[in-house]
Design an enzyme around this catalytic site. Structure first.
Site, PDB file in Angstrom:
ATOM      1  N   HIS A 207      60.935 -20.365   4.170  1.00 55.65           N
ATOM      2  CA  HIS A 207      59.964 -19.628   4.984  1.00 55.65           C
ATOM      3  C   HIS A 207      60.086 -18.144   4.675  1.00 55.65           C
ATOM      4  CE1 HIS A 207      57.930 -17.943   8.476  1.00 55.65           C
ATOM      5  NE2 HIS A 207      57.363 -19.132   8.624  1.00 55.65           N
ATOM      6  N   CYS A 245      53.601 -19.238   4.522  1.00 52.65           N
ATOM      7  CA  CYS A 245      53.244 -18.814   5.875  1.00 52.65           C
ATOM      8  C   CYS A 245      52.339 -17.590   5.770  1.00 52.65           C
ATOM      9  CB  CYS A 245      54.501 -18.498   6.677  1.00 52.65           C
ATOM     10  SG  CYS A 245      54.124 -17.923   8.340  1.00 52.65           S
ATOM     11  N   HIS A 272      51.954 -22.825   6.657  1.00 48.10           N
ATOM     12  CA  HIS A 272      51.689 -22.360   8.031  1.00 48.10           C
ATOM     13  C   HIS A 272      50.459 -21.483   7.916  1.00 48.10           C
ATOM     14  CE1 HIS A 272      56.222 -22.306   9.439  1.00 48.10           C
ATOM     15  NE2 HIS A 272      55.787 -23.525   9.166  1.00 48.10           N
ATOM     16  N   ASP A 317      49.675 -22.120  12.961  1.00 48.38           N
ATOM     17  CA  ASP A 317      50.907 -21.435  13.351  1.00 48.38           C
ATOM     18  C   ASP A 317      50.699 -20.887  14.751  1.00 48.38           C
ATOM     19  OD1 ASP A 317      53.484 -20.556  13.062  1.00 48.38           O
ATOM     20  OD2 ASP A 317      53.145 -19.487  11.208  1.00 48.38           O
ATOM     21  N   HIS A 318      51.422 -19.865  15.096  1.00 45.97           N
ATOM     22  CA  HIS A 318      51.346 -19.311  16.447  1.00 45.97           C
ATOM     23  C   HIS A 318      49.916 -19.297  16.978  1.00 45.97           C
ATOM     24  CE1 HIS A 318      55.018 -16.729  15.135  1.00 45.97           C
ATOM     25  NE2 HIS A 318      55.248 -18.018  15.099  1.00 45.97           N
ATOM     26  N   TYR A 331      53.442 -21.066  21.014  1.00 46.35           N
ATOM     27  CA  TYR A 331      53.483 -22.507  20.800  1.00 46.35           C
ATOM     28  C   TYR A 331      52.870 -23.346  21.919  1.00 46.35           C
ATOM     29  CZ  TYR A 331      55.986 -21.690  16.511  1.00 46.35           C
ATOM     30  OH  TYR A 331      56.309 -21.281  15.237  1.00 46.35           O
TER      31      TYR A 331
HETATM   32  O1  LIG Z   1      57.568 -17.682  13.447  1.00 45.24           O
HETATM   33  C1  LIG Z   1      57.859 -18.842  13.743  1.00 45.24           C
HETATM   34  O2  LIG Z   1      57.780 -19.332  14.858  1.00 45.24           O
HETATM   35  C2  LIG Z   1      58.320 -19.724  12.639  1.00 45.24           C
HETATM   36  O3  LIG Z   1      57.389 -19.665  11.607  1.00 45.24           O
HETATM   37  C3  LIG Z   1      59.712 -19.360  12.171  1.00 45.24           C
HETATM   38  O4  LIG Z   1      60.572 -19.229  13.242  1.00 45.24           O
HETATM   39  C4  LIG Z   1      60.202 -20.425  11.210  1.00 45.24           C
HETATM   40  O5  LIG Z   1      60.265 -21.645  11.889  1.00 45.24           O
HETATM   41  C5  LIG Z   1      61.561 -20.179  10.634  1.00 45.24           C
HETATM   42  O6  LIG Z   1      61.677 -18.893  10.121  1.00 45.24           O
HETATM   43  C6  LIG Z   1      61.829 -21.181   9.534  1.00 45.24           C
HETATM   44  O7  LIG Z   1      63.187 -21.365   9.400  1.00 45.24           O
HETATM   45 FE   LIG Z   2      55.450 -19.397   9.755  1.00 41.79          FE
END
Ligand SMILES: O=C(O)[C@@H](O)[C@@H](O)[C@H](O)[C@H](O)CO
Ligand SMILES: [Fe+2]
Length: 355
Positions: A207, A245, A272, A317-318, A331
């Protein structure tokens, strides 16, 4: 392309598998064993139980996010051997349980960093935001309190209290670890796990650092195209891949995401996909997935993935906090479900048009 949702596990996540099951096109989850500290080998019974739980609700475990890396491995001290051995055991068991994608990061001390977990948008929703000038005012040792304040009582991934209690010690461990040393330690780790990954066809998906620049003087090595390609070359085998990501790489507007995607053909098992709004350099806030709500072109991103014949897994993602939902920041169910549907719509259109 398989659409998934991240799920933190029974009793941890505010979202239920039954709800995830009803999002059109979502076939599985990306999950983890949240309570197992970094460095420990995951017990086989726990892995199988997690799988059964997910499968009993009509979904599949499509990958793990994350199997976290112990600091000894990142710092490169002799104790790393034991932790690498434990990591290999975990990978072996995941492989035996037919799980083939593992997301991880190699950021020192902190995982993702934000200055605000509930910034209010004009439409009344709240989002995660980052402003370098706010971060510069925070003593890193107090970062945990500042992140904890608006976390709605949830434990944030990467911000576990046990870990943050050792923050001084952690900073001390990393004081001589510059970017080159961190990179060498990553390569050492990847070479050590290569045989087990190849035996069980496990794709390791690193990531990117979030945000994509050094924070609190700590080294960051996965911040853009050049660094990603350097890593792909250093261990040039398909098991060594990337979690593409868009939000993390996109925190730096100089990162051309579609171009990065095209340069990583064959090395992206997991993506992501989310959108950001840039306010000024070093200052951004998250947005809805829809292109016009932020600064990124989500069509171009999905198109680039389609162009490289991406056949991995995607997750929105978020999300924003909307409709009164209370969840772990970023989340909730609602906005991520909207994101999944939107990304599926883009994909369907791109796919049909390309025929
Ligand atoms: O931002 C987030 O919530 C995730 O994309 C990261 O915490 C991700 O899960 C970690 O960096 C991966 O190990
Ligand atoms: Fe991410």
């Amino acid at each position: 392309m398989d659409m998934t949702l991240r799920w933190f596990g029974e009793g941890v996540d505010s979202v239920a598998l039954e709800q995830i099951r009803q999002i059109p096109g979502v076939k599985g989850v990306i999950t983890t064993l949240y309570d197992i500290p970094a460095g420990e080998a995951w017990p086989m019974e726990r892995i199988l139980k997690m799988k059964e739980q997910v499968e009993s609700k009509g979904l599949k475990v499509m990958g793990i996010e994350s199997v976290n890396i112990h600091d000894a491995i990142k710092v490169g001290i002799p104790e790393r051997e034991q932790y690498i051995a434990n990591y290999i055991t975990t990978l072996e068991r995941l492989g035996q349980a037919d799980i083939h994608i593992v997301c991880y990061n190699f950021m020192p001390v902190f995982d993702w960093t934000r200055s605000d977990l509930a910034k209010v948008r004009p439409d009344g929703s709240t989002v995660l935001a980052y402003d370098q000038s706010e971060i510069d005012k925070i003593n890193p040792e107090n970062m945990f309190e500042s992140m904890g304040e608006k976390s709605n009582g949830f434990e944030l991934p990467g911000w576990e209290p046990e870990r943050m209690a050792r923050i001084k010690e952690l900073f001390d461990m990393y004081k001589d670890v510059d970017a080159d040393r961190l990179f060498d330690n990553l390569v050492y780790f990847l070479k050590a796990i290569q045989p087990v990954c190849e035996k069980y066809d496990i794709k390791m998906a690193i990531h990117p650092d979030d945000p994509a620049w050094p924070v609190f003087g700590l080294a960051r090595i996965i911040t853009g195209k050049e660094q990603l390609l350097k890593l792909m070359k250093a261990v040039d085998a398909p098991f060594n891949g990337v979690t593409l990501c868009t939000g993390s790489l996109g925190s730096n507007p100089e990162n051309d995401i579609p171009d990065i995607i095209r340069s990583l053909k064959g090395r992206i098992p997991f993506a992501h996909v989310r959108n950001l709004q840039y306010n000024a350099p070093g200052d951004f806030q998250e947005a809805a997935h829809l292109s016009s709500d932020g600064s990124m072109d989500m069509y171009e991103i999905m198109k680039a993935l389609h162009d490289i014949a991406f056949d991995g897994i995607v997750r929105p993602d978020h999300g924003r906090a909307i409709w009164g939902e209370v969840s772990m920041p970023g989340y909730g169910l609602y906005d991520r479900a909207l994101g999944a549907c939107y990304l599926n719509g883009l994909w369907e259109a791109i796919d049909k048009q390309s025929r």
